[in-house]
Design a protein around this motif. Structure first.
Motif, mmCIF file in Angstrom:
data_model
loop_
_atom_site.group_PDB
_atom_site.id
_atom_site.type_symbol
_atom_site.label_atom_id
_atom_site.label_comp_id
_atom_site.label_asym_id
_atom_site.label_seq_id
_atom_site.Cartn_x
_atom_site.Cartn_y
_atom_site.Cartn_z
ATOM 1 N N HIS A 22 0.837 -1.192 0.000
ATOM 2 C CA HIS A 22 0.000 0.000 0.000
ATOM 3 C C HIS A 22 0.876 1.248 0.000
ATOM 4 O O HIS A 22 2.042 1.214 0.392
ATOM 5 C CB HIS A 22 -0.965 0.024 1.191
ATOM 6 C CG HIS A 22 -0.321 -0.227 2.521
ATOM 7 N ND1 HIS A 22 -0.581 -1.348 3.287
ATOM 8 C CD2 HIS A 22 0.587 0.487 3.234
ATOM 9 C CE1 HIS A 22 0.115 -1.297 4.405
ATOM 10 N NE2 HIS A 22 0.833 -0.184 4.396
ATOM 11 N N VAL A 23 0.305 2.339 -0.483
ATOM 12 C CA VAL A 23 0.960 3.634 -0.419
ATOM 13 C C VAL A 23 0.272 4.450 0.671
ATOM 14 O O VAL A 23 -0.899 4.250 0.968
ATOM 15 C CB VAL A 23 0.907 4.370 -1.770
ATOM 16 C CG1 VAL A 23 1.697 3.614 -2.814
ATOM 17 C CG2 VAL A 23 -0.538 4.563 -2.242
ATOM 18 N N CYS A 24 1.013 5.354 1.279
ATOM 19 C CA CYS A 24 0.483 6.117 2.417
ATOM 20 C C CYS A 24 0.722 7.610 2.198
ATOM 21 O O CYS A 24 1.489 8.022 1.329
ATOM 22 C CB CYS A 24 1.162 5.687 3.726
ATOM 23 S SG CYS A 24 1.140 3.924 4.061
ATOM 24 N N ALA A 25 0.038 8.391 3.001
ATOM 25 C CA ALA A 25 0.255 9.836 3.013
ATOM 26 C C ALA A 25 0.007 10.355 4.416
ATOM 27 O O ALA A 25 -0.922 9.907 5.095
ATOM 28 C CB ALA A 25 -0.660 10.539 2.017
ATOM 29 N N PRO A 413 4.114 12.055 1.138
ATOM 30 C CA PRO A 413 3.788 10.758 0.528
ATOM 31 C C PRO A 413 4.773 9.678 0.970
ATOM 32 O O PRO A 413 5.937 9.962 1.267
ATOM 33 C CB PRO A 413 3.919 11.049 -0.964
ATOM 34 C CG PRO A 413 4.978 12.115 -1.033
ATOM 35 C CD PRO A 413 4.895 12.912 0.246
ATOM 36 N N LEU A 414 4.301 8.440 0.989
ATOM 37 C CA LEU A 414 5.130 7.306 1.394
ATOM 38 C C LEU A 414 4.814 6.115 0.495
ATOM 39 O O LEU A 414 3.653 5.725 0.356
ATOM 40 C CB LEU A 414 4.863 6.932 2.858
ATOM 41 C CG LEU A 414 5.132 8.026 3.900
ATOM 42 C CD1 LEU A 414 4.399 7.717 5.201
ATOM 43 C CD2 LEU A 414 6.633 8.176 4.151
ATOM 44 N N GLY A 415 5.834 5.528 -0.116
ATOM 45 C CA GLY A 415 5.634 4.391 -0.998
ATOM 46 C C GLY A 415 5.996 3.076 -0.334
ATOM 47 O O GLY A 415 6.423 3.050 0.823
ATOM 48 N N VAL A 427 8.838 12.285 -2.873
ATOM 49 C CA VAL A 427 8.858 13.744 -2.749
ATOM 50 C C VAL A 427 7.624 14.305 -3.435
ATOM 51 O O VAL A 427 7.252 13.867 -4.528
ATOM 52 C CB VAL A 427 10.142 14.322 -3.391
ATOM 53 C CG1 VAL A 427 10.152 15.838 -3.320
ATOM 54 C CG2 VAL A 427 11.380 13.747 -2.714
ATOM 55 N N MET A 428 6.981 15.280 -2.799
ATOM 56 C CA MET A 428 5.781 15.891 -3.379
ATOM 57 C C MET A 428 5.763 17.380 -3.089
ATOM 58 O O MET A 428 6.030 17.810 -1.965
ATOM 59 C CB MET A 428 4.521 15.237 -2.808
ATOM 60 C CG MET A 428 3.226 15.662 -3.484
ATOM 61 S SD MET A 428 1.830 14.679 -2.876
ATOM 62 C CE MET A 428 0.559 15.192 -4.039
ATOM 63 N N SER A 429 5.456 18.168 -4.109
ATOM 64 C CA SER A 429 5.339 19.608 -3.922
ATOM 65 C C SER A 429 3.942 19.952 -3.427
ATOM 66 O O SER A 429 2.968 19.255 -3.714
ATOM 67 C CB SER A 429 5.631 20.338 -5.233
ATOM 68 O OG SER A 429 4.749 19.903 -6.258
ATOM 69 N N GLU A 433 6.018 24.450 -1.105
ATOM 70 C CA GLU A 433 6.906 23.627 -0.284
ATOM 71 C C GLU A 433 7.143 22.284 -0.973
ATOM 72 O O GLU A 433 6.361 21.853 -1.821
ATOM 73 C CB GLU A 433 6.309 23.388 1.095
ATOM 74 C CG GLU A 433 6.200 24.639 1.953
ATOM 75 C CD GLU A 433 7.562 25.169 2.375
ATOM 76 O OE1 GLU A 433 8.420 24.349 2.752
ATOM 77 O OE2 GLU A 433 7.768 26.385 2.321
ATOM 78 N N VAL A 434 8.216 21.642 -0.612
ATOM 79 C CA VAL A 434 8.493 20.283 -1.069
ATOM 80 C C VAL A 434 8.564 19.405 0.169
ATOM 81 O O VAL A 434 9.395 19.631 1.053
ATOM 82 C CB VAL A 434 9.807 20.204 -1.869
ATOM 83 C CG1 VAL A 434 10.148 18.754 -2.177
ATOM 84 C CG2 VAL A 434 9.687 20.985 -3.163
ATOM 85 N N HIS A 435 7.678 18.424 0.237
ATOM 86 C CA HIS A 435 7.595 17.540 1.397
ATOM 87 C C HIS A 435 8.213 16.188 1.052
ATOM 88 O O HIS A 435 7.890 15.596 0.016
ATOM 89 C CB HIS A 435 6.141 17.374 1.835
ATOM 90 C CG HIS A 435 5.453 18.676 2.142
ATOM 91 N ND1 HIS A 435 5.924 19.555 3.090
ATOM 92 C CD2 HIS A 435 4.353 19.253 1.612
ATOM 93 C CE1 HIS A 435 5.139 20.611 3.146
ATOM 94 N NE2 HIS A 435 4.183 20.461 2.254
ATOM 95 N N VAL A 436 9.078 15.719 1.910
ATOM 96 C CA VAL A 436 9.825 14.479 1.687
ATOM 97 C C VAL A 436 9.347 13.428 2.673
ATOM 98 O O VAL A 436 9.357 13.644 3.892
ATOM 99 C CB VAL A 436 11.343 14.705 1.872
ATOM 100 C CG1 VAL A 436 12.105 13.411 1.598
ATOM 101 C CG2 VAL A 436 11.826 15.827 0.968
#
Length: 475
Positions: A22-25, A413-415, A427-429, A433-436
């Motif tokens: 699963h992917v998470c956020a 985001p988390l893969g 990484v997501m803008s 901002e850029v969130h890691v």
């Protein structure tokens, strides 16, 4: 009837108790912008209102008799929002450490396959270490069989708005719920599909052989993308367990764009350069820095070029060396930009549907058995390393978004992580901002923050190197 594509179904077959697909956020919300005072009950009711007619949130998987074909999506007639949206509170003092510990635990729990493959945990009592106001955090999970990076970002449109009191961005879009087929229909279609596989195989073999020939030519010319199985071994390249560690970090999108403009590179080049520097610093601190560069798999969306209309996952991937063998961040950026140009040219020569075409041959029983055998025999530790990690760069919203009226202050985001590559960086803008998001197998990387904290530091190193280089050039 909505049959899962081979690529979508492969994420089901790849899943084991340790290798969760699963992917998470992690969404950090500012409840101060809500038009009414925050309450969990109201939030849950609003989520239900917005997802009850969206197939991606209300469908579940149904297997085909005898496992002769990939599963199909059917509507969950007993959909219950209380089985998907849950409430938790952070223990005191409710800071960053308590948040990532809780999210690490939640990320390690599998989704229930008898229901739609998603859930949200509403976490109350979060007080960021540098702020006084309390925040609400939503930890969201969705199975990779349902979304890829781009489609997952698009699903947010059904839950978010451009203003606190506006309707969701996704409202008004035509929606189609999957039909529930009978057993005979499922079996009949599976038999016909199985009979057609030899014809399908013949169609994909020829372009694949041509691709191999062209790849060899590119390798001789030095213009091929980095090759798999050429990565050095690190502590996060082995058999993974079910335990997870999560870490979060932030960077300025404006600073990344300034570097991009000054160097004539791309945002992705800059992000990968920073990631390479962060990994170099992390491994060097541990006395584990290999002499050759780490190799990353970078997922690439092919939605704009794919011929396939169905399927949630429309992705391909390229391999790139991260320049962890180079200390100078400016030199690393130059090398990475050149490698990425070659990798993109090489990738563009590959059919957008190549990965999806071959995934159609993933047999449910055989594929699952192979994955379990691979893990049980710990084969990831016995053959050359395929790749060191996965790095994804997902474009996010350029303006602030509001989740049920609450401004999304941060979106991490988390893969998934895999046997042989127990580290994922996504990484997501988001609104400047850029969130890691860093997620790793706990046994492979006990302290993920030791890596995440290097991202803003490496951005600053690169910014200073570019600035110094510009001044030197001006003189």
């Amino acid at each position: 009837m909505d049959r899962l594509s081979g690529l979508d179904a492969s994420f089901l077959y790849l899943e084991t108790p340790a290798q969760l697909m699963h992917v998470c956020a992690v969404m950090v919300l500012d409840p101060a912008t809500m038009t009414a005072p925050y309450s969990f009950d109201h939030l849950q009711d609003e989520i239900e209102r917005r997802v009850c007619d969206v197939p991606a949130f209300t469908r579940k998987i149904r297997g085909v008799p005898l496992g002769l074909d990939h599963p199909v999506w059917v509507r969950d007639k007993n959909f219950d929002i209380e089985r998907h949206v849950h409430r938790l509170a952070l223990p005191s003092p409710g800071g960053y450490r308590e948040l990532v510990d809780l999210c690490s635990h939640l990320a390690a729990q599998p989704l229930d396959r008898s229901r739609p493959l998603w859930e949200m945990w509403v976490i109350e009592g979060y007080r960021p270490d540098d702020e006084e106001d309390e925040r609400v955090v939503v930890f969201a999970k969705m199975h990779h069989a349902t979304v890829d990076g781009v489609s997952g970002a698009n699903l947010i449109s059904h839950l978010c708005a451009l203003e606190p009191d506006a309707e969701p961005i996704g409202d008004g879009e035509p929606l189609r719920h999957p039909r529930d087929p009978g057993k005979r229909e499922l079996l009949g279609r599976a038999v016909l599909g199985t009979a057609a596989l030899p014809v399908t195989l013949a169609k994909v073999i020829r372009p694949s052989v041509q691709l191999v020939t062209k790849t060899i030519e590119r390798a001789r010319e030095g213009t091929a993308m980095a090759a798999p199985f050429s990565a050095p071994r690190t502590s996060f390249n082995g058999t993974i367990t079910a335990h997870r560690r999560i870490a979060l970090s932030d960077m300025s999108l404006d600073e990344i764009r300034e570097i991009k403009k000054a160097t004539g590179t791309t945002v992705n080049d800059v992000v990968l350069t920073i990631a390479g520097g962060a990994l170099r610093a992390y491994l060097d601190e541990r006395g584990e820095l290999p002499s050759s560069s780490l190799l990353a798999t970078v997922p690439v969306s092919v939605r704009g070029s794919s011929r396939r209309e169905s399927g949630a996952n429309k992705v391909s991937a390229l391999f790139t060396k991260l320049g962890t063998d180079l200390d100078d961040p400016l030199e690393r950026l130059g090398k990475l930009a050149e490698r990425n140009r070659n990798a993109k040219d090489h990738h563009n020569a590959i059919s957008a549907d190549a990965l999806q075409d071959w995934a159609e041959f993933a047999a449910p029983r055989t594929f699952g058995l192979a994955v379990r055998t691979y893990a049980n025999l710990r084969l990831a530790e016995k053959h050359p390393v395929v790749h060191n990690l996965v790095i994804s760069n997902v474009p996010g919203p350029p303006v602030p978004l509001y989740f049920m009226g609450a401004r999304i202050a941060a979106l991490y985001p988390l893969g998934p992580v895999f046997h042989g590559a127990g580290l994922n960086i996504t990484v997501m803008s988001n609104a400047g901002e850029v969130h890691v998001g860093v997620i790793a197998c706990r046994e492979s990387m006990p302290d993920a923050d030791a890596l995440a904290r290097h991202f803003p530091a490496e951005l600053e190193r690169l910014r200073k190197a570019v600035s110094g280089g510009s001044r030197a050039g001006a003189r």
